[in-house]
Design a protein around this motif. Structure first.
Motif, PDB file in Angstrom:
ATOM      1  N   VAL A 156       0.686  -1.247   0.120  1.00 50.14           N
ATOM      2  CA  VAL A 156       0.420   0.194   0.130  1.00 50.14           C
ATOM      3  C   VAL A 156       0.918   1.226  -0.374  1.00 50.14           C
ATOM      4  O   VAL A 156       2.205   1.247   0.500  1.00 50.14           O
ATOM      5  CB  VAL A 156      -0.916  -0.121   0.994  1.00 50.14           C
ATOM      6  N   ASP A 157      -0.074   2.212   0.074  1.00 44.96           N
ATOM      7  CA  ASP A 157       0.782   3.422  -0.237  1.00 44.96           C
ATOM      8  C   ASP A 157       0.355   4.782   0.959  1.00 44.96           C
ATOM      9  O   ASP A 157      -0.737   4.651   1.002  1.00 44.96           O
ATOM     10  CB  ASP A 157       0.505   4.233  -1.674  1.00 44.96           C
ATOM     11  N   LEU A 158       1.561   4.695   1.297  1.00 44.04           N
ATOM     12  CA  LEU A 158       1.143   5.889   2.626  1.00 44.04           C
ATOM     13  C   LEU A 158       0.235   6.801   1.972  1.00 44.04           C
ATOM     14  O   LEU A 158      -0.835   6.657   2.885  1.00 44.04           O
ATOM     15  CB  LEU A 158       2.046   5.848   3.411  1.00 44.04           C
ATOM     16  N   ASP A 159       0.183   7.585   1.489  1.00 35.30           N
ATOM     17  CA  ASP A 159      -0.279   8.746   1.047  1.00 35.30           C
ATOM     18  C   ASP A 159      -1.668   8.597   0.586  1.00 35.30           C
ATOM     19  O   ASP A 159      -2.482   8.897   1.409  1.00 35.30           O
ATOM     20  CB  ASP A 159       0.513   9.576  -0.552  1.00 35.30           C
ATOM     21  N   GLU A 160      -2.132   7.241   0.060  1.00 33.15           N
ATOM     22  CA  GLU A 160      -3.321   7.158  -0.277  1.00 33.15           C
ATOM     23  C   GLU A 160      -3.950   6.933   1.158  1.00 33.15           C
ATOM     24  O   GLU A 160      -5.005   7.211   1.280  1.00 33.15           O
ATOM     25  CB  GLU A 160      -2.950   5.359  -1.300  1.00 33.15           C
ATOM     26  N   ILE A 161      -3.204   5.936   2.049  1.00 35.21           N
ATOM     27  CA  ILE A 161      -3.794   5.350   2.949  1.00 35.21           C
ATOM     28  C   ILE A 161      -4.811   6.481   3.971  1.00 35.21           C
ATOM     29  O   ILE A 161      -5.136   6.716   4.842  1.00 35.21           O
ATOM     30  CB  ILE A 161      -3.454   3.880   3.469  1.00 35.21           C
ATOM     31  N   VAL A 162      -3.386   6.826   4.171  1.00 38.65           N
ATOM     32  CA  VAL A 162      -3.682   8.602   5.077  1.00 38.65           C
ATOM     33  C   VAL A 162      -5.093   9.052   4.320  1.00 38.65           C
ATOM     34  O   VAL A 162      -5.939   9.159   5.249  1.00 38.65           O
ATOM     35  CB  VAL A 162      -2.577   8.862   5.478  1.00 38.65           C
ATOM     36  N   MET A 163      -4.650   9.304   3.183  1.00 40.40           N
ATOM     37  CA  MET A 163      -5.622  10.749   2.460  1.00 40.40           C
ATOM     38  C   MET A 163      -7.331   9.702   2.749  1.00 40.40           C
ATOM     39  O   MET A 163      -8.201  10.050   3.116  1.00 40.40           O
ATOM     40  CB  MET A 163      -5.605  10.493   1.010  1.00 40.40           C
ATOM     41  N   ARG A 164      -7.589   8.157   2.290  1.00 37.96           N
ATOM     42  CA  ARG A 164      -9.143   7.710   3.059  1.00 37.96           C
ATOM     43  C   ARG A 164      -8.980   7.529   3.885  1.00 37.96           C
ATOM     44  O   ARG A 164     -11.016   8.009   4.449  1.00 37.96           O
ATOM     45  CB  ARG A 164      -8.529   5.702   2.311  1.00 37.96           C
TER      46      ARG A 164
END
Lengths: 112, 112, 112, 112
Positions: free
Chosen positions: B74-82
């Motif tokens: 997973v991409d950290l930016d992506e899961i943080v934004m989600r």
């Protein structure tokens, strides 16, 4: 790291709720530890937890890490790379390869 | 997030030491919790610890978060934004402004 | 619990060093979390750590638990027994036997 | 410590649910860390949390400590007293009085 977009979104979220007053470095450090434990909880009784739950808990840990980095005025990429340099010196490839011995014992063991 | 350079450097570090065998998601989750506690330790008896030490401990937490994100793909930016999206819904500005009430109690309190 | 002798020894230790001023409930809660993580660290990369080290870290956790219980004016045996009663209700034998499902899902799963 | 009655009640609780299979020392160490963090969570945003909640979380920490002590075959009073002896040597009254300096720095600071 993280992207400017993520940083801006997190800042706006906190600002809109007037939560900056609660985000002392100490409170953020507590929050990181608390969220890290919720991540660990996924693995409390199993080594194959639900991936969605793991991603959410990991996101919480990283979110507070970003908040703390902002408070401290540091860039996460920069401090991660700096720490990697010092860790690399503590764990030279020839001594550390294939084993998880703490660096203090690593050198002692090998008579270095 | 993090930068490609940081991700590559961390991967090379682990690969050179043949440590991937130890980096099960469960071990990484334990490691994140352990490092988060070392960060908390900076604030155990004081609210104004040494900044360098704090940066190093924060770097350790984030380092293991990056390792776990890589493992999970997973991409950290992506899961943080989600996660931010879902948190924003739990804590609507009009209810959450200026107070740290848990969302489960937030709505109850306000008769929502 | 613990024995009167242990409680008295811990109190005398703190008093002699004039450390009571640092032992706010919040600091003690942080200390319990920090020591619990050091205990966890024994198991970071192995499931069979050195027993002496484990005993020492467990002792640290319990020591701070005793300090906090004293601060709060509660008896550890009493609160453990009280919590056991409520946990027993959440996890009735017929539903919980042989599995580690969280009680919130335990009942849902079984249509109770 | 704890009382024979408490130990017996905890054992019976686990036995009735056939949970001993999940109570490896490693899982118990994780559980102690997880519960310690829930205790810390009481103090995440406030230094004066609800006492009942604090007591319940403290009880959870101690419950898992008792389970782990049973697994390891050690008596909590005994290991706490043994650790106190060694801590007392690291923190002699004349050096440690009135300050929370880590023992490694305590001696260095004073030129001992």
């Amino acid at each position: 790291m993280p992207s400017e977009h993520t940083i801006a979104a997190l800042r706006a979220f906190v600002e809109a709720r007037d939560w900056d007053q609660f985000h002392s470095p100490e409170n953020l450090a507590k929050s990181i530890a608390i969220e890290a434990s919720e991540l660990l909880e996924c693995y409390q009784w199993t080594s194959t937890p639900d991936q969605t739950r793991v991603e959410e808990e990991l996101a919480d840990v990283v979110t507070y890490c970003i908040h703390l980095a902002n408070k401290l005025g540091v860039d996460l990429d920069e401090i991660v790379m700096r720490k990697l340099d010092s860790t690399a010196k503590k764990y030279p490839v020839e001594l550390a390869k294939g084993r998880m011995t703490k660096y203090t014992e690593l050198h002692a063991e090998d008579g270095v």
